[in-house]
Design a protein around this motif. Sequence first.
Motif, short mmCIF file in Angstrom:
data_model
loop_
_atom_site.label_atom_id
_atom_site.label_comp_id
_atom_site.label_asym_id
_atom_site.label_seq_id
_atom_site.Cartn_x
_atom_site.Cartn_y
_atom_site.Cartn_z
N CYS A 1 -18.81 -1.23 1.57
CA CYS A 1 -18.32 -1.31 0.60
C CYS A 1 -16.48 -1.01 0.97
CB CYS A 1 -18.55 1.12 -0.06
SG CYS A 1 -17.93 0.89 -1.40
N VAL A 2 -16.66 -1.83 -0.47
CA VAL A 2 -15.29 -2.28 -0.24
C VAL A 2 -14.32 -1.88 -1.67
CG1 VAL A 2 -13.50 -3.69 -0.17
CG2 VAL A 2 -14.65 -3.96 1.36
N ILE A 3 -12.98 -1.31 -1.04
CA ILE A 3 -12.31 -0.36 -2.37
C ILE A 3 -11.10 -1.20 -2.23
CG2 ILE A 3 -11.22 1.87 -3.46
CD1 ILE A 3 -13.81 3.01 -1.28
N THR A 4 -10.09 -2.07 -3.23
CA THR A 4 -8.96 -2.34 -2.58
C THR A 4 -8.51 -2.42 -3.82
OG1 THR A 4 -8.22 -4.79 -2.64
CG2 THR A 4 -10.44 -4.77 -3.63
N PRO A 5 -6.92 -2.00 -4.07
CA PRO A 5 -5.89 -1.92 -4.59
C PRO A 5 -5.02 -3.13 -5.29
CG PRO A 5 -5.11 -0.45 -3.45
CD PRO A 5 -6.89 -1.06 -2.61
N LEU A 6 -5.41 -4.04 -6.11
CA LEU A 6 -4.16 -4.82 -6.76
C LEU A 6 -3.78 -4.80 -7.33
CD1 LEU A 6 -7.55 -7.22 -5.75
CD2 LEU A 6 -5.78 -6.10 -4.55
N LEU A 7 -2.34 -4.31 -7.17
CA LEU A 7 -1.27 -3.13 -8.28
C LEU A 7 -0.07 -3.94 -8.19
CD1 LEU A 7 -1.53 -0.31 -6.14
CD2 LEU A 7 -3.08 -0.76 -7.79
N ARG A 8 0.85 -4.26 -9.40
CA ARG A 8 1.94 -5.04 -10.36
C ARG A 8 2.98 -5.45 -9.25
NH1 ARG A 8 3.02 -4.55 -14.96
NH2 ARG A 8 1.37 -3.42 -15.56
N GLU A 9 2.79 -3.85 -7.72
CA GLU A 9 4.27 -3.97 -6.92
C GLU A 9 3.86 -4.69 -5.93
OE1 GLU A 9 2.94 0.00 -3.97
OE2 GLU A 9 3.82 0.59 -6.26
N ASN A 10 2.75 -5.10 -5.87
CA ASN A 10 1.95 -6.25 -4.86
C ASN A 10 2.57 -7.54 -4.77
OD1 ASN A 10 -1.29 -4.46 -4.62
ND2 ASN A 10 1.16 -3.95 -3.58
N LYS A 11 4.16 -7.84 -4.16
CA LYS A 11 4.72 -8.75 -4.64
C LYS A 11 4.15 -10.17 -4.03
CE LYS A 11 7.83 -7.23 -7.35
NZ LYS A 11 7.86 -6.71 -8.71
N ASN A 12 2.60 -10.06 -2.80
CA ASN A 12 2.54 -11.11 -2.22
C ASN A 12 1.11 -11.30 -2.54
OD1 ASN A 12 0.83 -8.92 -1.67
ND2 ASN A 12 1.51 -9.56 0.61
N LEU A 13 -0.14 -10.78 -4.06
CA LEU A 13 -1.18 -10.91 -4.26
C LEU A 13 -1.00 -12.51 -4.69
CD1 LEU A 13 -2.03 -8.61 -6.92
CD2 LEU A 13 -3.06 -8.91 -4.35
N ASP A 14 -2.78 -13.19 -4.18
CA ASP A 14 -2.58 -14.26 -4.39
C ASP A 14 -4.17 -15.04 -4.54
OD1 ASP A 14 -3.16 -14.81 -2.06
OD2 ASP A 14 -1.47 -15.28 -1.66
N ARG A 15 -4.39 -15.84 -5.25
CA ARG A 15 -5.87 -16.06 -4.94
C ARG A 15 -6.78 -15.59 -4.04
NH1 ARG A 15 -7.94 -22.25 -6.42
NH2 ARG A 15 -6.65 -21.23 -8.25
N ASN A 16 -6.36 -16.43 -2.69
CA ASN A 16 -7.16 -15.73 -1.37
C ASN A 16 -6.42 -14.06 -0.87
OD1 ASN A 16 -4.89 -18.51 -0.71
ND2 ASN A 16 -6.54 -18.44 0.09
N MET A 17 -5.79 -14.11 -0.99
CA MET A 17 -6.24 -11.73 -0.91
C MET A 17 -6.89 -11.52 -1.53
SD MET A 17 -4.20 -9.48 0.27
CE MET A 17 -2.38 -10.37 0.77
N VAL A 18 -7.11 -12.04 -3.28
CA VAL A 18 -7.99 -11.23 -3.47
C VAL A 18 -9.49 -11.73 -3.09
CG1 VAL A 18 -8.62 -11.12 -6.16
CG2 VAL A 18 -7.06 -11.44 -6.16
N TYR A 19 -9.76 -12.64 -2.76
CA TYR A 19 -10.74 -12.99 -2.48
C TYR A 19 -11.05 -12.43 -1.38
CZ TYR A 19 -13.83 -17.37 -0.53
OH TYR A 19 -15.42 -18.26 0.34
N THR A 20 -10.34 -12.84 0.09
CA THR A 20 -11.22 -12.17 1.20
C THR A 20 -11.03 -10.48 1.24
OG1 THR A 20 -9.28 -13.73 2.56
CG2 THR A 20 -9.76 -12.12 3.53
N ALA A 21 -10.37 -9.88 0.14
CA ALA A 21 -10.83 -8.46 0.17
C ALA A 21 -12.07 -8.49 -0.22
CB ALA A 21 -10.06 -7.97 -1.00
N ILE A 22 -12.23 -8.79 -1.51
CA ILE A 22 -13.94 -9.25 -2.07
C ILE A 22 -14.57 -9.50 -1.38
CG2 ILE A 22 -12.22 -9.23 -4.68
CD1 ILE A 22 -13.82 -10.99 -5.39
N THR A 23 -14.33 -10.65 -0.32
CA THR A 23 -15.93 -11.27 0.30
C THR A 23 -15.98 -10.12 1.24
OG1 THR A 23 -14.04 -12.69 1.39
CG2 THR A 23 -15.75 -13.69 -0.73
N ARG A 24 -15.62 -9.22 1.73
CA ARG A 24 -15.25 -8.52 2.93
C ARG A 24 -16.80 -7.39 2.40
NH1 ARG A 24 -14.96 -11.39 5.25
NH2 ARG A 24 -14.27 -12.68 4.00
N ALA A 25 -16.87 -7.22 1.07
CA ALA A 25 -18.22 -6.50 0.64
C ALA A 25 -19.00 -7.30 0.64
CB ALA A 25 -17.95 -5.47 -0.32
N LYS A 26 -20.41 -6.19 1.24
CA LYS A 26 -21.20 -6.61 0.77
C LYS A 26 -22.71 -5.92 0.02
CE LYS A 26 -20.70 -9.75 3.73
NZ LYS A 26 -20.44 -11.25 3.06
#
Length: 490
Positions: free
Chosen positions: A417-442
């Motif tokens: 289980c992965v819980i990931t907050p992706l917020l407007r204050e996160n100025k470094n958000l990009d596709r690789n960040m989102v992809y890496t976060a959700i692909t850690r979950a099984k």
Amino acid sequence: MELRKREVVSAINQTGSTWVPVGENDKIGSDLVVRKHNGKKYATHPWYQRSEKNCARMIVRYLKEYAVDVKAVERIIAEFEASEGIKLADEQREGVYMMCRHRFCILTGGPGTGKTSVLKCGAKVLKTLNPNYFLAFSAPTGKASRRITEGTGYPATTIQKKIHDTGRSDYLLPIADDVMFLDEISMLDLETFEKFLMCVSNHTRVILVGDVDQLPSVGAGAVLRDLIDSNVLPVTQLEKTFRQDNSSVLFENIQVVKKGGYVPLFEGSDFKRIKSERNVFETCVSEYLKALKEYGMENTVILTPYRKAGTVCSEKLNTVLQEKVNPNGYGFTKTVNRDGRKLRITFKEGDPVIHLRNRDGIANGDVGVITEITEKAVIVNYSDTLFKYRTGGSDLDDLDLAYALSVNKSQGSEYKCVITPLLRENKNLDRNMVYTAITRAKKMCVVIGEDRIIQDACKIQSSWERDTFLCEELQVKSKVVDLMATILAM
């Protein structure tokens, strides 16, 4: 005012590029290197230029093609398919043949595309054809290397341990194995990749494996991207998915993000969306505590874009989660050094922790559990090893709590289980960040944040934004080799 080394190195550390764009009329210090490309001007520290040139030189030296006994390979593949109860797709078979034909090659693909099956089959074919071959498997982190062992059955180690990388290149050990499989190479920065190449023996066959859509390395460089883009190396791209559970919304969303995230992420039994930033810190803690009951501490994590900045960073979450999850654990409080900051951290028996720097016997990013605290040491179980940190001195500067981690630090890991907050204050958000976060979950992924913020992030690909010239150096060196071969053949 001249642009000097300090400013360039600072920009490299911030961006992950190996070269920094500069203005046409900017004054460049004599201690820097300058080059032009596609009408733009770039500057770098001489070390980065030498490193890219050195990597390219070594790689083209390794390029070699072998004759293949097709009938023998087909027989061994058939035996593998029968023993595993699977049928390799055409692109997977292509990957196996690539490993047999080439001394230096790349296998790439996302989760569920069957990379592990190709690795297992390729290893079986090479070992069967050459019974005396020594095969080695490695990855940048301990957790990633353990995943190799779980998936293939072969023992694996971190690349740092394999080459005895203690930070000094003059003490590296050679890689004398006949075949070297190196996984998760999207995590390798230019410096580590150069050290790896320096250690490869003249007879060793190198098979690199990775997912170019994951976050690029923490250190400078975009190694996997550059190797693929050069068109110099043999590459097999796995694209067909083999996930058996077609109802997996998590898997659907991975494909959505990979393609650019232009539709809102779906919700389902294995993917939960909380589309609000209201009370986001409390929401993260609440979701973690709920997941903990079902999946256990080892298989639950919060992944945040930042470690030390923002409303919801891993440092703040770790302090609160430790008190919620492990209030009565025996421990002590220590002042540690974190990037020049002095922090007071409490370590307790039972805490999940992460190691932060490569050292003998332990790699940056390894995650374990504190099993015992004595007056003189904190003892951590890293699954395959027990490691002691002295309570005196600076040992504990290398240790941090791991109830929550930055997405960067999670690479090479898997959690149920992965819980990931992706917020407007996160100025470094990009596709690789989102992809890496959700692909850690099984099994379950909980994404907190507004659709528009996540969709905008998925339109940006961080690794493609890095300015590097390893690709171009490879192309130049390859042309030189081809020219020399032509001249010698005349």
